[in-house]
Scaffold this motif. Structure first.
Motif, PDB file in Angstrom:
ATOM      1  N   ARG A 167     -15.322   4.794   3.406  1.00 41.80           N
ATOM      2  CA  ARG A 167     -15.223   6.052   4.155  1.00 41.80           C
ATOM      3  C   ARG A 167     -13.788   6.579   4.201  1.00 41.80           C
ATOM      4  NH1 ARG A 167     -15.308   2.064   8.095  1.00 41.80           N
ATOM      5  NH2 ARG A 167     -13.646   2.179   9.657  1.00 41.80           N
ATOM      6  N   GLY A 168     -12.838   5.793   3.735  1.00 39.02           N
ATOM      7  CA  GLY A 168     -11.440   6.211   3.738  1.00 39.02           C
ATOM      8  C   GLY A 168     -10.547   5.046   3.362  1.00 39.02           C
ATOM      9  N   TYR A 169      -9.372   5.351   2.809  1.00 45.43           N
ATOM     10  CA  TYR A 169      -8.481   4.271   2.405  1.00 45.43           C
ATOM     11  C   TYR A 169      -6.998   4.622   2.570  1.00 45.43           C
ATOM     12  CZ  TYR A 169      -5.865   1.003  -0.465  1.00 45.43           C
ATOM     13  OH  TYR A 169      -4.935   0.095  -0.887  1.00 45.43           O
ATOM     14  N   LEU A 170      -6.567   5.766   2.089  1.00 44.56           N
ATOM     15  CA  LEU A 170      -5.134   6.048   2.011  1.00 44.56           C
ATOM     16  C   LEU A 170      -4.489   6.335   3.362  1.00 44.56           C
ATOM     17  CD1 LEU A 170      -4.936   8.206  -1.242  1.00 44.56           C
ATOM     18  CD2 LEU A 170      -4.164   5.853  -0.906  1.00 44.56           C
ATOM     19  N   GLU A 171      -5.231   6.888   4.287  1.00 47.92           N
ATOM     20  CA  GLU A 171      -4.652   7.216   5.587  1.00 47.92           C
ATOM     21  C   GLU A 171      -4.487   5.955   6.439  1.00 47.92           C
ATOM     22  OE1 GLU A 171      -3.535  10.158   6.590  1.00 47.92           O
ATOM     23  OE2 GLU A 171      -4.044  11.003   4.627  1.00 47.92           O
ATOM     24  N   HIS A 172      -3.343   5.858   7.102  1.00 51.47           N
ATOM     25  CA  HIS A 172      -3.146   4.775   8.066  1.00 51.47           C
ATOM     26  C   HIS A 172      -4.067   5.011   9.263  1.00 51.47           C
ATOM     27  CE1 HIS A 172       0.943   3.141   6.623  1.00 51.47           C
ATOM     28  NE2 HIS A 172       0.416   3.877   5.665  1.00 51.47           N
ATOM     29  N   GLU A 173      -4.665   3.929   9.739  1.00 52.21           N
ATOM     30  CA  GLU A 173      -5.597   4.052  10.855  1.00 52.21           C
ATOM     31  C   GLU A 173      -5.439   2.882  11.814  1.00 52.21           C
ATOM     32  OE1 GLU A 173      -9.621   4.220   9.562  1.00 52.21           O
ATOM     33  OE2 GLU A 173      -9.343   5.984   8.284  1.00 52.21           O
ATOM     34  N   GLN A 174      -5.737   3.137  13.074  1.00 53.71           N
ATOM     35  CA  GLN A 174      -5.932   2.068  14.039  1.00 53.71           C
ATOM     36  C   GLN A 174      -7.433   1.921  14.252  1.00 53.71           C
ATOM     37  OE1 GLN A 174      -3.650   2.313  17.672  1.00 53.71           O
ATOM     38  NE2 GLN A 174      -1.877   3.198  16.637  1.00 53.71           N
ATOM     39  N   HIS A 187      -4.800  -0.496   9.825  1.00 53.07           N
ATOM     40  CA  HIS A 187      -5.115  -0.323   8.411  1.00 53.07           C
ATOM     41  C   HIS A 187      -3.966   0.389   7.705  1.00 53.07           C
ATOM     42  CE1 HIS A 187      -7.152   0.797   4.706  1.00 53.07           C
ATOM     43  NE2 HIS A 187      -6.693   2.020   4.914  1.00 53.07           N
ATOM     44  N   ARG A 188      -3.500  -0.234   6.610  1.00 54.92           N
ATOM     45  CA  ARG A 188      -2.471   0.369   5.755  1.00 54.92           C
ATOM     46  C   ARG A 188      -2.852   0.087   4.310  1.00 54.92           C
ATOM     47  NH1 ARG A 188       0.293  -3.488   9.614  1.00 54.92           N
ATOM     48  NH2 ARG A 188       1.292  -2.221  11.224  1.00 54.92           N
ATOM     49  N   PRO A 189      -2.676   1.038   3.391  1.00 56.15           N
ATOM     50  CA  PRO A 189      -3.017   0.775   1.990  1.00 56.15           C
ATOM     51  C   PRO A 189      -2.080  -0.252   1.372  1.00 56.15           C
ATOM     52  CG  PRO A 189      -1.963   2.919   2.220  1.00 56.15           C
ATOM     53  CD  PRO A 189      -2.199   2.415   3.606  1.00 56.15           C
ATOM     54  N   LEU A 190      -2.517  -0.880   0.298  1.00 58.03           N
ATOM     55  CA  LEU A 190      -1.726  -1.923  -0.341  1.00 58.03           C
ATOM     56  C   LEU A 190      -0.370  -1.407  -0.826  1.00 58.03           C
ATOM     57  CD1 LEU A 190      -4.412  -3.855  -2.399  1.00 58.03           C
ATOM     58  CD2 LEU A 190      -3.127  -4.682  -0.423  1.00 58.03           C
ATOM     59  N   SER A 191      -0.343  -0.168  -1.309  1.00 60.18           N
ATOM     60  CA  SER A 191       0.930   0.387  -1.795  1.00 60.18           C
ATOM     61  C   SER A 191       1.975   0.407  -0.692  1.00 60.18           C
ATOM     62  CB  SER A 191       0.718   1.795  -2.356  1.00 60.18           C
ATOM     63  OG  SER A 191       0.157   2.647  -1.369  1.00 60.18           O
ATOM     64  N   TRP A 192       1.546   0.629   0.539  1.00 53.73           N
ATOM     65  CA  TRP A 192       2.489   0.629   1.661  1.00 53.73           C
ATOM     66  C   TRP A 192       3.091  -0.757   1.832  1.00 53.73           C
ATOM     67  CZ3 TRP A 192       3.109  -2.020   6.182  1.00 53.73           C
ATOM     68  CH2 TRP A 192       4.009  -1.495   7.107  1.00 53.73           C
ATOM     69  N   ASP A 195       5.584  -1.401  -1.029  1.00 57.82           N
ATOM     70  CA  ASP A 195       6.789  -0.590  -0.850  1.00 57.82           C
ATOM     71  C   ASP A 195       7.674  -1.134   0.262  1.00 57.82           C
ATOM     72  OD1 ASP A 195       5.986   1.100  -2.856  1.00 57.82           O
ATOM     73  OD2 ASP A 195       5.249   2.687  -1.523  1.00 57.82           O
ATOM     74  N   ARG A 196       7.082  -1.551   1.384  1.00 53.36           N
ATOM     75  CA  ARG A 196       7.886  -2.061   2.495  1.00 53.36           C
ATOM     76  C   ARG A 196       8.491  -3.421   2.157  1.00 53.36           C
ATOM     77  NH1 ARG A 196       9.870   1.550   3.579  1.00 53.36           N
ATOM     78  NH2 ARG A 196      10.871   0.517   5.352  1.00 53.36           N
ATOM     79  N   LEU A 197       7.754  -4.244   1.436  1.00 58.68           N
ATOM     80  CA  LEU A 197       8.314  -5.525   0.997  1.00 58.68           C
ATOM     81  C   LEU A 197       9.541  -5.288   0.117  1.00 58.68           C
ATOM     82  CD1 LEU A 197       4.973  -7.326   0.115  1.00 58.68           C
ATOM     83  CD2 LEU A 197       6.527  -8.024   1.944  1.00 58.68           C
ATOM     84  N   ALA A 198       9.420  -4.403  -0.858  1.00 58.41           N
ATOM     85  CA  ALA A 198      10.546  -4.117  -1.749  1.00 58.41           C
ATOM     86  C   ALA A 198      11.724  -3.518  -0.988  1.00 58.41           C
ATOM     87  CB  ALA A 198      10.099  -3.169  -2.863  1.00 58.41           C
ATOM     88  N   ALA A 199      11.425  -2.639  -0.030  1.00 64.77           N
ATOM     89  CA  ALA A 199      12.500  -2.023   0.751  1.00 64.77           C
ATOM     90  C   ALA A 199      13.296  -3.052   1.532  1.00 64.77           C
ATOM     91  CB  ALA A 199      11.911  -0.976   1.704  1.00 64.77           C
TER      92      ALA A 199
END
Length: 258
Positions: A167-174, A187-192, A195-199
């Motif tokens: 029903r949804g994936y890219l948007e951050h959700e509680q 909920h956070r997508p894998l790309s997030w 990206d945060r690990l690399a940052a």
């Protein structure tokens, strides 16, 4: 939802959670264990941090394997249970949204099993994980799979085939999860996550998407048709990370060790 509200929920859920989750027969741990062993290797004599240790069962397993282990969690009630069950282990209570406890320590390995998706803010924590890892350190964490967890199984009325209703994936959700008396899932997508690990100076060096196992251990030949289908879609994921840059003797920074 604030960190204090989250921790209040986990304190209330502590007794039920401790009775329900953990041990080497736990479904989620059975999925993580082969990957964790491969990434950590022989832990005898190593210094390990169990990040978000809950009631301490994984901390205890690591100590039994020969490691020097510290467990830290934000829930006072869960840490109280951990201390009562495993009195010889160093357990600390600390709100993980504020990073790691002070004074800083160095660890050869850091593990966080099914924790990060339940913490509202991760940047300070990830930065501290990078700082706390030894030169050849490894950070392994598992989370509920953002792509497939909480996406309802649906059976096609015409074909009888099962699928996941996304029903949804890219948007951050509680999302409110009713398990153990109720808690908030972030909920956070894998790309997030990547990206945060690399940052914060962490490179992903391994990724594990295990088959979803039944709650109780039994041979696959005894699984139902539904369980065999369900196993084809991973509901958890684990990542291994290493420091992206490492300090050399002359003070320059080198890439991640092969």
């Amino acid at each position: 939802m604030t960190s204090s509200e989250d921790l209040f929920r986990w304190d209330n859920a502590a007794e039920v959670y401790a009775r329900t989750v953990g041990g080497d027969d736990d479904s989620f741990y059975r999925r993580l264990a082969p990957f964790l062993r491969h990434q950590f290797g022989d832990v005898t004599g190593l210094s390990i941090l169990d990040l978000g240790c809950g009631h301490g069962w994984l901390t205890a397993l690591l100590r039994q394997a020969g490691a020097h282990v510290v467990g830290v969690d934000g829930s006072t009630a869960l840490i109280d249970i951990a201390r009562s069950r495993y009195p010889g282990i160093d357990f600390q209570t600390h709100d993980l949204t504020a990073g790691l406890p002070s004074p800083p320590r160095t660890y050869d390995r850091i593990v966080s099993h099914m924790v990060l998706m339940d913490i509202p803010v991760l940047d300070r924590l990830l930065a501290d994980v990078t700082s706390a890892l030894s030169r050849d350190g490894v950070f392994v964490f598992s989370i509920l799979h953002p792509c497939f967890f909480d996406q309802a199984p649906v059976q096609d009325a015409d074909t009888g085939q099962w699928h996941r209703h996304v029903r949804g994936y890219l948007e951050h959700e509680q999302r409110w999860i009713a398990s153990f008396g109720g808690h908030t899932h972030y909920h956070r997508p894998l790309s997030w996550y990547v990206d945060r690990l690399a940052a914060h100076g962490l490179a992903v060096t391994g990724l594990h998407e295990p088959a979803t196992l039944p709650a109780h251990r039994r041979p696959a030949t005894q699984w139902s048709d539904y369980e065999r289908w369900f196993a084809t879609i991973p509901t958890m994921i684990a990542l291994a990370c290493r420091p992206l840059f490492q300090q050399t003797r002359n003070g320059t920074r080198s890439g991640v060790r092969e």
